[in-house]
Structure formats: structure tokens, C-alpha cells
Design an enzyme around this catalytic site. Structure first.
Site, short mmCIF file in Angstrom:
data_model
loop_
_atom_site.label_atom_id
_atom_site.label_comp_id
_atom_site.label_asym_id
_atom_site.label_seq_id
_atom_site.Cartn_x
_atom_site.Cartn_y
_atom_site.Cartn_z
N ARG A 85 0.86 -1.19 0.00
CA ARG A 85 0.00 0.00 0.00
C ARG A 85 0.90 1.24 0.00
NH1 ARG A 85 -2.65 3.03 4.76
NH2 ARG A 85 -3.83 4.57 3.58
N HIS A 129 -3.29 10.81 0.55
CA HIS A 129 -2.73 10.66 1.89
C HIS A 129 -2.17 12.03 2.30
CE1 HIS A 129 -1.10 7.42 4.78
NE2 HIS A 129 -0.82 8.59 5.35
N GLU A 174 -7.56 8.20 6.16
CA GLU A 174 -7.89 8.83 7.44
C GLU A 174 -8.48 10.23 7.32
OE1 GLU A 174 -4.56 8.59 10.09
OE2 GLU A 174 -4.66 6.42 10.19
N ASN A 304 -7.38 1.61 9.96
CA ASN A 304 -6.07 1.93 10.53
C ASN A 304 -6.24 1.99 12.04
OD1 ASN A 304 -5.47 2.37 7.84
ND2 ASN A 304 -4.85 4.49 8.07
N TYR A 306 -4.24 2.23 15.83
CA TYR A 306 -3.03 2.42 16.64
C TYR A 306 -3.30 2.20 18.13
CZ TYR A 306 -0.62 3.77 12.46
OH TYR A 306 -0.05 3.72 11.21
N GLU A 368 -3.42 -0.07 8.23
CA GLU A 368 -2.24 0.42 8.97
C GLU A 368 -2.29 -0.10 10.39
OE1 GLU A 368 -1.30 4.63 9.13
OE2 GLU A 368 -1.87 4.86 7.03
C1 BGC Z 1 -1.05 7.89 9.12
C2 BGC Z 1 0.40 7.71 8.76
C3 BGC Z 1 1.26 7.97 10.00
C4 BGC Z 1 0.89 6.95 11.05
C5 BGC Z 1 1.71 7.08 12.33
C6 BGC Z 1 -1.43 7.33 10.46
O1 BGC Z 1 -2.30 8.22 11.10
O2 BGC Z 1 -1.87 7.44 8.10
O3 BGC Z 1 0.72 8.57 7.70
O4 BGC Z 1 2.62 7.97 9.72
O5 BGC Z 1 -0.45 7.12 11.40
O6 BGC Z 1 1.48 8.30 12.94
#
Ligand code: BGC
Length: 455
Positions: A85, A129, A174, A304, A306, A368
Site C-alpha cells: 500500500r 494521503h 484517514e 487503521n 493504533y 495500517e
Molecule cells: C497515518 C500515517 C502515519 C501513522 C503514524 C497514520 O495516522 O496514516 O501517515 O505515519 O499514522 O502516525
């Protein structure tokens, strides 16, 4: 945190057609900012403003991927990736955002796509992006409804050139983060600080997504189209369980998650009355027919992930937001971005999507997931992060969520937006002085995981 074996061979096996990938984005890796007719993007302008990015770093050179993509594709081949990607830089193809096409920009993506296909890796481009052409920002950026039409025209140009070989397309990356960090808080380009005045940016991006989806399908009848949304489970601290706290969680969930998933999957906006948005047309921003365009059926939802977000009731309701962001009480491990490491949040998120959207939820790809770790570390923390989160995906699959693939963020250390080159998300370490690429221990781990899952 539940302990997870980091032995790649002991992780649960995902379905045999499960796709293993890695992600990057144009402004974060390409460099070559002034080459081959590329136009200026909002990130070129933003990084030049003093005080915006740590140590004044810019993406002018980044990983120099524009010139070194062959080496990077070789690394992907060594990893055994099924798919890669990347994102296409809009100003490389349409330097002013609309009108004149720059063929040398298209040639670059042509070469990249061919190199990937030669290596047996499926190209999976994202069209936006965050690197909007500056010329469009000068006309209001995503606050301007016309940007949605421009985006669809750009999607058509990219699809007409690459669509004979590229079948899986991602429209936006995002839109929540681009709206909130770029237009509400000013931490990212274009650096506006409009707070809730940024909400039209959500609608115009979503409209752009819908119009681009139609343009992609017109140019590439067998295209599979996704959007990559940043999603977060919203949690309350265990000492914050009042009705006001629950209302804050509902409000935050509406803004971060539902504002971007509901219109696409359900064809309606969530209740935004916490934000004084009682007018269903948002003062004329949402026009008749828009939600039909936005909710055109998709082939998949990119997620995505985190970390979860913890909220409480606002301490100062007069400050204008119906929630406060807070920190968890649990002593989670932290990445160098200071983000808590919470793998079970990914299972919670995926099973939550399934229970919220039911049959309206298309197959999901994790587009992601990854973490920043200290440079020069032995990389065990990144391996544990990946193992924990892939295990969390397997748990969601076991509970009936149709997850079809996992793209880790990121293949390479890269330009981490306002953090410049200080945060290292790569499976491959990049020395930005020499451009030397050195695969980390997590690279070998991911390689063995993919090999094991296929065996
Ligand atoms: C984004 C990336 C970024 C990653 C880590 C995501 O929000 O799509 O571009 O590098 O998080 O912060």
C-alpha cells in the site's frame, strides 16, 4: 496486557487467502519534491513555516524512494509481501490540482507498479494521503466543495493510466485525522485552527470519496474500492463512569468513528447534536443526493488502528467540546510517540464494527498498524507489538469478523509528519544522511510470519 508468544510459528493461522502487506505514503517517503514537474503540496508549504515540524524537517528528500524504489521493492520481495500500500502524490500528476496532467509523474507510478508486479506484489495505491496540491488549498482546500470534484477528476486520470494493472484502490487515508489535525487543531498541514468549523472538511472528503469511487469504477470496471479510516475504540477510565462520562464517550465516538463510517456504510450521518449540529444539512453543506453518492457499495473497509482513546466528561463544558481526552490508568507499555500499546483494542474495534454495522460491514482490511520504537533498539518491542496485534486480528476472525488482510505501518522509517524524522515506524531502518536501508529484527520476524502462514 495479556502476554502473547512472539514466536511467529505459534501465532494463530489466518485463512490461506489472507493478504500480508506493508504501507507507506508519498510525502513520507518519496522525496524528489522538485522533480519531473511535481507541483507544490500543502505539506511543502507547511514544513516551510517556522515551528510547524520538529527541528524544521521536511519531506524534500525523505527516503528518496522516488529514485530508490527498485531497492525498496527488492526489500518487499524479500519480506514476501502479497501487497504493498503506497500513495499517489496528487501534485505529481496534476501539479495545480486540476487541468494539466504531468506525464512524468504518471510515468513514475507506472514504473513502480511494473516493478511490484514483477516481484509478485499487488500494488494497492491510496489516492489521497494528505498532500493536497497547494493550488487547491488556495481555493479553500477541503472546505471548498469543488475539491471533491477535483479529486474525482484526479482519480480518473490515475485509474485510466494504471487501471489495466491496478485493481485494488483506496480513495482517502484517514479523513478524520486530516480534518482534525489539519483543519481543527493546526498540527498538520494546512495548519488551520477552526475547531468545529472544520466539519465541512469531513463532508467534502466523503463526497470526494463517493465521486472518486464512481470515477474508478467507470475507468476500471473490475476495480475493488476501499477507504482507509482511522478507527479507535472509545474507552472510559474505570474511575469515570457517570452518565456524563458515557455521554462524552458517545460524542467522541460519533466524531472520530461514526462521522466517517456511518455515511459510507449506512448512508446517514450519526447524531451530532452534542456538537450543536441539529440542522441535518449542516447549514447547507450536506446537499440532496450527497449521501447516496457517499454510500455507494464498497469492496472493503480499510481500518487503521493504533490505540484506543480514553475520554471523560468535559471539565469545562463552556470550552466548546462535549468530551475531554484523558489517559488510561493502566500502566500500558508505550511507544516513542507515547501511545499506549493495547492489542486487545483491535479485537474490540473489529468485533464492535461487526456488531454496529452487521451485514452493512464489507470485508475489512487492516490498512495500517505499527509502532514507533527507539532507534538502535534491539527491536523486540516492535516484534511484540506486531505479534500482539496480529493475534488480536486472529481473535476477531475467530469471532466471525471478515478480515481479509493486514498491512503494517510501515515498511521504512519515514517523515512522520509534525514529528519529522524523530519517530521510527519502519521494519527497515533508514539512515537519512546516507539513505542506507537496514532491515530490523522485526523485518525478519514479519518475513518468517508470512512464510509460516503460507506453509
Ligand atoms: C497515518 C500515517 C502515519 C501513522 C503514524 C497514520 O495516522 O496514516 O501517515 O505515519 O499514522 O502516525
Amino acid at each position: 496486557m495479556r502476554s502473547t508468544s512472539v514466536d511467529a510459528a505459534r501465532l494463530p493461522r489466518l485463512p490461506s487467502e489472507f493478504l500480508w502487506g506493508a504501507s507507506t505514503a508519498a510525502y513520507q517517503i518519496e522525496g524528489a519534491a522538485d522533480e519531473d514537474g511535481r507541483g507544490t503540496s500543502i505539506w511543502d508549504s507547511f514544513t516551510r513555516r517556522p515551528g510547524t515540524v520538529r527541528d524544521g524537517h521536511t519531506g524534500d528528500v525523505a527516503c528518496d524512494h522516488y529514485h530508490r524504489f527498485d531497492e525498496d521493492v527488492s526489500l518487499m520481495r524479500r519480506l514476501g509481501l502479497d501487497a504493498y500500500r503506497f500513495s499517489i502524490s496528487w501534485p505529481r500528476i496534476l501539479p495545480s490540482g486540476a487541468g494539466k496532467v504531468e506525464p512524468r509523474g504518471l510515468d513514475f507510478y507506472d514504473r513502480l507498479v511494473d516493478a511490484l508486479l514483477d516481484a509478485g506484489i499487488e500494488p494497492t495505491p491510496t489516492l489521497f494521503h494528505w498532500d493536497l496540491p497547494q493550488a487547491l488549498e488556495d481555493e479553500g482546500g477541503w472546505l471548498n466543495r469543488a475539491t471533491a470534484d477535483r479529486f474525482a477528476a484526479y482519480a480518473a486520470v490515475a485509474a485510466e493510466r494504471l487501471g489495466d494493472r491496478v485493481k485494488r484502490w483506496i480513495t482517502l487515508n484517514e479523513p478524520f485525522v486530516h480534518m482534525s489535525l489539519g483543519y481543527s487543531l493546526g498540527v498538520h498541514a494546512p495548519g488551520r485552527t477552526l475547531m468545529l468549523g472544520a466539519l465541512p472538511v469531513a463532508h467534502h472528503q466523503l463526497l470526494g470519496h463517493g465521486l472518486a469511487t464512481a470515477a474508478l469504477r467507470a475507468a476500471v470496471p473490475d476495480a475493488r474500492v476501499l477507504i482507509a479510516n482511522n478507527c479507535t475504540p472509545v474507552r472510559l477510565r474505570s474511575d469515570a463512569r457517570s452518565d456524563e462520562d458515557s455521554a462524552a464517550a458517545t460524542a467522541y465516538d460519533a466524531l472520530h468513528n461514526r462521522l466517517f463510517n456511518d455515511p459510507i456504510l449506512l448512508g446517514s450521518y450519526p447524531d451530532l447534536s452534542h456538537y450543536d449540529m441539529t440542522d441535518p444539512s449542516w447549514g447547507g453543506v450536506v446537499r440532496e443526493g450527497d449521501l447516496d453518492t457517499i454510500s455507494a457499495p464498497l469492496d472493503g473497509l480499510g481500518v487503521n488502528y493504533y490505540n484506543p482513546t480514553w475520554v471523560t466528561a468535559p471539565t469545562d463544558p463552556a470550552a466548546g467540546l462535549p468530551f475531554d481526552l484523558t489517559e488510561p490508568q493502566e500502566p500500558y507499555q508505550r511507544t516513542t510517540c507515547d501511545w499506549p500499546v493495547v492489542p486487545d483494542g483491535l479485537t474490540e474495534l473489529l468485533t464492535g464494527l461487526k456488531s454496529r454495522y452487521g451485514k452493512a460491514l464489507p470485508p475489512v482490511w487492516i490498512t495500517e498498524n505499527g509502532c514507533a520504537q527507539p532507534i538502535g533498539s534491539h527491536d523486540q518491542a516492535r516484534i511484540e507489538y506486531l505479534a500482539g496485534h496480529i493475534d488480536a486480528v486472529a481473535r476477531a476472525v475467530a469471532r466471525g469478523v471478515d478480515v481479509r488482510g493486514y498491512f503494517t505501518w510501515s515498511l521504512l522509517d519515514n517523515f512522520e509528519w509534525a514529528e519529522g524524522y524523530h519517530q521510527r515506524f519502519g521494519l527497515v531502518e533508514v539512515d537519512f544522511a546516507t539513505q542506507l536501508r537496514t532491515p530490523r529484527a522485526s523485518f525478519e520476524w514479519y518475513r518468517s510470519l508470512i512464510a509460516h502462514q503460507r506453509s
